[in-house]
Design a protein around this motif. Sequence first.
Motif, short mmCIF file in Angstrom:
data_model
loop_
_atom_site.label_atom_id
_atom_site.label_comp_id
_atom_site.label_asym_id
_atom_site.label_seq_id
_atom_site.Cartn_x
_atom_site.Cartn_y
_atom_site.Cartn_z
N ARG A 97 4.06 43.38 72.05
CA ARG A 97 3.72 42.27 72.01
C ARG A 97 2.05 41.98 72.16
N TYR A 132 9.18 48.39 67.96
CA TYR A 132 9.93 49.03 69.18
C TYR A 132 10.93 50.00 68.39
N GLN A 133 11.25 49.52 67.13
CA GLN A 133 12.49 50.36 66.60
C GLN A 133 11.95 51.39 65.79
N LYS A 159 6.89 52.11 77.17
CA LYS A 159 7.00 51.49 75.95
C LYS A 159 7.91 50.21 76.33
N SER A 160 7.59 48.95 76.05
CA SER A 160 8.32 47.78 76.23
C SER A 160 8.04 46.90 75.04
N LEU A 161 8.80 45.92 75.01
CA LEU A 161 8.55 44.68 73.96
C LEU A 161 7.32 43.95 74.49
N GLN A 203 10.47 54.08 67.71
CA GLN A 203 11.61 55.04 68.43
C GLN A 203 11.97 56.08 67.36
N THR A 218 6.78 42.33 64.05
CA THR A 218 7.11 41.75 64.92
C THR A 218 7.30 42.91 65.93
N GLU A 219 7.19 42.52 67.52
CA GLU A 219 7.24 43.64 68.65
C GLU A 219 8.71 44.20 68.43
N HIS A 220 9.67 43.54 67.76
CA HIS A 220 10.97 44.18 67.97
C HIS A 220 10.82 45.23 66.75
N THR A 221 10.27 45.01 65.44
CA THR A 221 10.18 46.04 64.73
C THR A 221 9.60 47.33 64.95
N SER A 250 8.04 50.53 56.94
CA SER A 250 7.54 50.31 58.22
C SER A 250 7.08 51.62 58.93
#
Length: 521
Positions: free
Chosen positions: A469, A514-515, A463-465, A518, A509-512, A444
């Motif tokens: 997205r 974000y992680q 930075k936000s989901l 980070q 995805t937006e969650h991936t 990733s």
Amino acid sequence: DPPPPPLPKKQLQRAESLPEPGSSHRCHGNPELRAGSILYSIPPPQLRHEEGAPPRDRPSWGPKKPLTKSQSLGEPLAQRSPQQAPSPSLKELTFGTVDGELGQLLESPDGVCGVILGCQEAALARLLAHMQEELVGPEERQQLLQAELAGKLWAALDVLDPRPCCQSGDAWYFRVGFTLEHSQLQLAAKVPKPCCSSLGVQSSLGTHCSIQRLLGRFTDRLPRELVLPGIPGKQSRGPSGEDPACPAPRPVLQVLLCAEVPQQTLADFVKSSHALHRTHPGHYERLSCLLLLQLCLGLEHLRGQNVAQGDLCPENLLLVQCPCPPQSQRGQKEQVGLSLPRLLISSFFKVQEKQRPCSSSQEQDWSQALAAPSPPAAAELSVGRLIYQILHVNISLENILGSRSTRLPEIPLLSIYSAGLKRMATLLLHRDPQQRVSIEQARSILQVLLWGPRQELFARSRKSLALLRSWLQVKRALLLLRFAESSAGAGVSPGLEEWLCCQYFQGVTEHTLYQVTQVLY
């Protein structure tokens, strides 16, 4: 007996047009009963007509079952009313879809935005499957080739070059031809070296773009025209000086037939690319990210198959040249000699080698993790070392775990990829196993380095989901537009890099994001 009196005519309500689940299940053995179950109740067994009676000749005996509206009919011969026609799937939606079906979709709760986003995801999935088939070939053709090669020996193959086209750490590779359906295919004959023999797992790995594909195997005497280091050829004298007119018999060796013909190993490529790295650091380091990404994808596939990788050294990673586009379609990367090859993992066992000296318990743990392919940590440590080797930075166990220094060697910041590769290498080679990133996380990180989002996206907005997205939705739309413009313009066919890019945007995805951002930034 006289026939029963006719039933009074009654207008059925819509709620009475569907049978109960029980009556449907009772009719599954007879298609004629299924067709008639909408209008007739099923009579008791002793009153049923013979099997050949048409449904219209069967009277309805006994009271009807109450019918429920909520049950779906699900019968092949029953016709739905126009009001009950299902909405078309977004996967089946095309430019030629009739307006009536489009109208149903536009009235859905998701509206126009949901339809467009769903169509984009479906289109990316179709493109991904098409490009993968172009890269590895249709599965049916590979199965046909495997069946044709079963039981074949050297006599059924045409040796196209007597010298190895590639020599890896564990095998020699020869280009051979095989005729299938009036066309000659080029294959690779893999002759394992004497110290490397355990290849039983290779035939059960499944098809993957980064895994060497095995088409067949046999054991036969080596042809005299083949030249192997240390094995006398047709024009050579043996070690005892025998007459070439009466040569000693050639050895009997195991041979594996592989679909891809390698041109060189990763070690050969790294050794010959010092000048490219110096003159075009951005292009070279982007290519390095793409090679490492292919490696991580292959390692993920192996773990999914419960197979351990072998010796992950540059000498055992093969490079296969992809078909070159015409001169008029070549971009800047190809013009500077940086065409992206396919990377193949070809070693699924550990070559016996001398253990490295260790001076501390930490170094002992490190060398054991690198020497044994089964622990999960071995892949992370090996990929971390490969980053330094590809970037022409000398690294060894003494550099990494020296008792006087805990710092890794410095990676020069030559391009926009240098800092990210340095960060990833540091995380993969962390002393604490709990702090190391996994192969999945490394994959990733490489995808974010190659295709974003980059750090400047967060310079104007926090930075936000929601931000990620929106970025993802816009990038998917722009990617599809680029594919359309390329096909309508110069007519350039998508290649390996486009397949890797499409794979990223189809699944992330937006969650991936974000992680990963980070960890990376």
